[in-house]
Scaffold this active site. Structure first.
Site, PDB file in Angstrom:
ATOM      1  N   ASN A 187      34.660  29.621  11.272  1.00  0.00           N
ATOM      2  CA  ASN A 187      34.697  30.526  10.120  1.00  0.00           C
ATOM      3  C   ASN A 187      35.785  30.151   9.121  1.00  0.00           C
ATOM      4  OD1 ASN A 187      37.069  31.460  11.422  1.00  0.00           O
ATOM      5  ND2 ASN A 187      36.739  33.527  10.627  1.00  0.00           N
ATOM      6  N   ARG A 247      17.997  40.271  20.523  1.00  0.00           N
ATOM      7  CA  ARG A 247      16.550  40.380  20.312  1.00  0.00           C
ATOM      8  C   ARG A 247      15.830  39.205  20.956  1.00  0.00           C
ATOM      9  NH1 ARG A 247      14.821  40.717  14.186  1.00  0.00           N
ATOM     10  NH2 ARG A 247      15.825  38.670  14.268  1.00  0.00           N
ATOM     11  N   GLY A 281      24.638  35.249  17.868  1.00  0.00           N
ATOM     12  CA  GLY A 281      24.818  34.205  16.871  1.00  0.00           C
ATOM     13  C   GLY A 281      26.267  33.792  16.736  1.00  0.00           C
ATOM     14  N   LYS A 293      28.076  29.712  10.415  1.00  0.00           N
ATOM     15  CA  LYS A 293      29.248  29.389  11.229  1.00  0.00           C
ATOM     16  C   LYS A 293      28.978  28.284  12.243  1.00  0.00           C
ATOM     17  CE  LYS A 293      31.274  33.986  10.723  1.00  0.00           C
ATOM     18  NZ  LYS A 293      31.813  35.191  11.388  1.00  0.00           N
ATOM     19  N   GLY A 300      33.907  46.999  10.468  1.00  0.00           N
ATOM     20  CA  GLY A 300      34.669  45.771  10.668  1.00  0.00           C
ATOM     21  C   GLY A 300      35.611  45.367   9.557  1.00  0.00           C
TER      22      GLY A 300
END
Length: 271
Positions: free
Chosen positions: A86, A150, A128, A65, A237
């Site tokens: 997207n 992370r 991200g 993306k 989702g």
């Protein structure tokens, strides 16, 4: 030749072709749609080749993306503010318009599920392209956001980018302990690999709602983990996927297809 397609890696799990076939049936609009597995090295080449050989519109999923954002000639405000794309539309002159429909897809699904309210304190796990697409819509809705990732520096970068637009901060993964969130959203791609984020169980109580932007048949690894910790209100989702796909269809054809009826058909297996 398919005029529309979704590009990603991995892509086998994608239900986008099913969704767009249902949109075509519901609206009566001819809409051929494929899925394209793209290697990490040749995404830009394959996307340009698709548009050069008759492609009219593309959806972009993980992990491309942010790279799609850099590839487009024109950008909607939603794409500019998320710095991730997207949905791509080809103009008659051959130039490419980039949009991001992830945010409106997420907000509409959270509202459908009665999981989102103004002033909610929301934890977003991940930093991200998926997270980028939903931060501004959540801030605009009136939520207070906390980001964790992370690689903590990536979460900090996003906070710096969006700080002037609302209440947003970042906390390292290993510093998350107290259950003072109304909603936790998993925006990582770990579910593709059968994994869940390394969160502490103390974050979860029956009062916390949990949402995974990833989807699969049955509970995702993240949702399974949340239920094991005592979460009562959980969702994957798929509804977000249908919502963002509907607004991509609107960009391409000027018609918003029915979201709820298509989602019901997918959930009941009538595809």
């Amino acid at each position: 030749m398919d005029n529309f397609a979704v590009f990603g890696n991995p892509i086998k799990h994608s239900r986008s072709p099913q969704i767009h076939a249902l949109f075509a049936a519901e609206t009566g609009i001819s809409h051929s749609y494929a899925q394209v597995l793209t290697s990490l090295e040749n995404f830009e080449q394959m996307l340009r080749q698709f548009f050069n050989t008759g492609g009219l519109g593309a959806n972009i999923t993980m992990p491309f993306k942010e790279r799609a954002f850099a590839l487009c000639d024109h950008l909607t405000e939603r794409a500019v503010m998320s710095r991730a794309v997207n949905t791509v539309k080809k103009y008659p002159d051959g130039s490419l318009l980039g949009d991001n429909t992830d945010g409106i897809g997420l907000i509409s699904d959270l509202q459908r599920l009665d999981l989102l309210f103004q002033e909610n304190r929301v934890l977003i796990v991940g930093a991200g392209g998926a997270a980028r697409g939903v931060i501004l819509p959540l801030l605009s809705f009136g939520c207070r956001l906390v980001l964790t990732n992370r690689t903590f520096s990536r979460a900090q970068e996003l906070v710096s980018f969006y700080r002037h637009l609302g209440d947003i901060s970042a906390v390292p993964l290993d510093k998350l302990a107290s259950a003072d969130y109304d909603l936790i959203i998993n925006a990582t791609s770990l579910g593709v690999h059968g994994k869940a984020p390394a969160l502490q169980g103390s974050l979860i109580t029956p009062a916390v709602s949990c949402y995974d932007m990833f989807y699969q048949d049955g509970d995702t690894p993240f949702i399974s983990w949340c239920r094991q910790q005592g979460a009562k209100r959980c969702a994957g989702g798929l509804g977000m996927l249908v919502g963002q796909a509907a607004y991509a269809f609107l960009l391409w054809h000027g018609v918003l297809p029915p979201i709820l009826s298509v989602l019901e058909q997918l959930c009941s297996g009538q595809t």
